[in-house]
Design an enzyme around this catalytic site. Sequence first.
Site, PDB file in Angstrom:
ATOM      1  N   SER A  28      42.030  32.450  50.645  1.00 44.09           N
ATOM      2  CA  SER A  28      43.408  32.722  50.239  1.00 44.09           C
ATOM      3  C   SER A  28      44.399  31.905  51.080  1.00 44.09           C
ATOM      4  O   SER A  28      44.357  30.675  51.041  1.00 44.09           O
ATOM      5  CB  SER A  28      43.683  34.227  50.325  1.00 44.09           C
ATOM      6  OG  SER A  28      44.879  34.575  49.682  1.00 44.09           O
ATOM      7  N   ASP A  75      41.312  37.263  39.311  1.00 46.34           N
ATOM      8  CA  ASP A  75      42.126  37.300  40.527  1.00 46.34           C
ATOM      9  C   ASP A  75      43.577  37.589  40.124  1.00 46.34           C
ATOM     10  O   ASP A  75      44.196  36.808  39.401  1.00 46.34           O
ATOM     11  CB  ASP A  75      42.028  35.941  41.240  1.00 46.34           C
ATOM     12  CG  ASP A  75      42.705  35.925  42.597  1.00 46.34           C
ATOM     13  OD1 ASP A  75      43.608  36.741  42.835  1.00 46.34           O
ATOM     14  OD2 ASP A  75      42.327  35.062  43.409  1.00 46.34           O
ATOM     15  N   HIS A 111      40.074  38.674  43.608  1.00 44.88           N
ATOM     16  CA  HIS A 111      40.668  37.834  44.655  1.00 44.88           C
ATOM     17  C   HIS A 111      39.791  37.780  45.902  1.00 44.88           C
ATOM     18  O   HIS A 111      39.675  36.737  46.541  1.00 44.88           O
ATOM     19  CB  HIS A 111      42.052  38.367  45.011  1.00 44.88           C
ATOM     20  CG  HIS A 111      42.775  37.525  46.031  1.00 44.88           C
ATOM     21  ND1 HIS A 111      43.116  36.205  45.790  1.00 44.88           N
ATOM     22  CD2 HIS A 111      43.207  37.800  47.298  1.00 44.88           C
ATOM     23  CE1 HIS A 111      43.738  35.710  46.860  1.00 44.88           C
ATOM     24  NE2 HIS A 111      43.799  36.653  47.772  1.00 44.88           N
TER      25      HIS A 111
END
Length: 252
Positions: free
Chosen positions: A104, A200, A230
């Site tokens: 991320s 996600d 995610h």
Amino acid sequence: MTEPTSPNMLPQPDGQSLAYHHTAGFSPGILFCSGFMSDMEGTKALALEKAMTDRRRSYTRFDYLGHGQSTGRFQDGTISRWTDDALAILDNCTAGPQIIVGSSMGGWIGLRMAMLRPERIVGFVGIAVAPDFTTRMWDDMPDAAKTTLETTGIWEQPSEYSDEPYLISKKLIDDGPRNFLLGGPINVICPVHLLQGMKDESVPWKTALQIQEALTSQDVIVSLIKNGDHRLSEPDDIARLILAIERLGAQN
């Protein structure tokens, strides 16, 4: 569940200290960069530590300023500062070629690292990479939150991943553009493997295709996981991540 072992601490010039764990082993080593408000005790970070240790491959995980066991306040952090933290760990706590694994926000930071230390970074594996997310954060913010941010410098954003709110600072939003990647070529020359869940809700899956298009590297693989979220922390996700790392490791 076992208690986290005490980390090593890397002092910084401003008096803060970064917490990290390093396991020596074969090169290229693996350096894990966690996500926004995440830390080095997360599922992926610990699963990779076990997998890399079993393979006798060097492995390093750490916490940014204001995260986990590092010192400082979260709201004082920015993408620029957290990138500097990651570079400090790379420069002072690892040796030889490294493969960056970025999750991320850690993927945004990891790509920046690969641009800034091309002589050290020989591969990059991204998990739901979130470049330029501060723009989306601002755009999605309610007007009342924007007013609060402009007035007080801090907005407490509820988190779907934690009981604690995200402390979003004006400093973080203002700093974002200094590190943006999607507006032009991403000058990363090492092999890249992007893992992206299509379910996600934090990073649109087409972001991975945008990154792939912008990268200057000619060795880029994008793996879209149809039912992936995610986090990509399920056993199958971890196995897929380890395979991606080992493929890049075998090239060096």
